[in-house]
Scaffold this active site. Sequence first.
Site, PDB file in Angstrom:
ATOM      1  N   LYS A  83       0.865  -1.248   0.046  1.00 41.52           N
ATOM      2  CA  LYS A  83       0.180   0.116  -0.024  1.00 41.52           C
ATOM      3  C   LYS A  83       0.802   1.382  -0.061  1.00 41.52           C
ATOM      4  O   LYS A  83       1.772   1.325   0.833  1.00 41.52           O
ATOM      5  CB  LYS A  83      -0.911   0.033   1.323  1.00 41.52           C
ATOM      6  CG  LYS A  83      -2.205   0.707   1.083  1.00 41.52           C
ATOM      7  CD  LYS A  83      -3.056   0.262   2.493  1.00 41.52           C
ATOM      8  CE  LYS A  83      -4.468   1.214   2.319  1.00 41.52           C
ATOM      9  NZ  LYS A  83      -5.097   1.008   3.370  1.00 41.52           N
TER      10      LYS A  83
HETATM   11  O1  G3P Z   1      -7.909   1.719   5.474  1.00 44.16           O
HETATM   12  C1  G3P Z   1      -8.251   2.892   5.006  1.00 44.16           C
HETATM   13  C2  G3P Z   1      -9.447   3.477   5.339  1.00 44.16           C
HETATM   14  O2  G3P Z   1     -10.638   2.459   5.140  1.00 44.16           O
HETATM   15  C3  G3P Z   1      -9.632   4.345   6.429  1.00 44.16           C
HETATM   16  O3  G3P Z   1     -10.751   4.517   7.152  1.00 44.16           O
HETATM   17  O4  G3P Z   1     -12.594   5.425   8.755  1.00 44.16           O
HETATM   18  O5  G3P Z   1     -10.129   5.966   9.117  1.00 44.16           O
HETATM   19  O6  G3P Z   1     -11.535   7.000   7.390  1.00 44.16           O
HETATM   20  P1  G3P Z   1     -11.271   5.620   8.013  1.00 44.16           P
END
Ligand code: G3P
Length: 214
Positions: A83
């Site tokens: 990633k």
């Molecule tokens: O892994 C990346 C993403 O899904 C992060 O989500 O909830 O931290 O904005 P969030």
Amino acid sequence: MNIFLDTANIDEIKKVNELGLLDGITTNPSIISKSGRKFTEVIKEIASIVEGPVSAEVIATDYEGMIKEGVELAAIADNVVVKVPLNMVGLKAVNEFTNRGIATNVTLCFSANQALLAAKAGATFISPFLGRLDDVGQDGLELISEIREMYDNYGYETEILAASIRHPIHFKEVALRGADCVTLPYSVFAQLFQHPLTDLGLQKFIEDSKSINW
Ligand code: G3P
């Protein structure tokens, strides 16, 4: 649509995997840090449980560092996907990973232009962050539709992996808008099963079944 979990929690991963509904895992530095475990160790364990792609993010912000970390992460298991953040250095690294046959997930995507550049660099997955766009008053779902249209216009094979999902409506909408994959926190995954009419209906069937003559 492929369903990924956005977690490094082994219990959650095992639970969904046992249901036969798990297509992959995504992690990020915040998720790994929350697990309290050694980075490479937790990725190795997840990659041994899940057959599908397991995203592990580089921490380095310079090109050489990204390549070094990415190569190390990819060597953990065949299903590890590197990633990489969506910026100039990140996409240069994606280009190199692509040349080396290493799968990539380009993260922190907030615009269709960024997504197009990631596809051009050869990204395996692009991760648009819907919830975080919603948080700042922009329509995160619209971004999925835009990327779908752009990728289809040019035949890019980069898979749209909808991320930063906060609730079941996001799940339904990204499926309707043609995302290839979605990554969910376990809490949202569990919500997808719920409907009060299912519970009420089942209660009634169980009650009525008591008077069935077996
Ligand atoms: O892994 C990346 C993403 O899904 C992060 O989500 O909830 O931290 O904005 P969030």
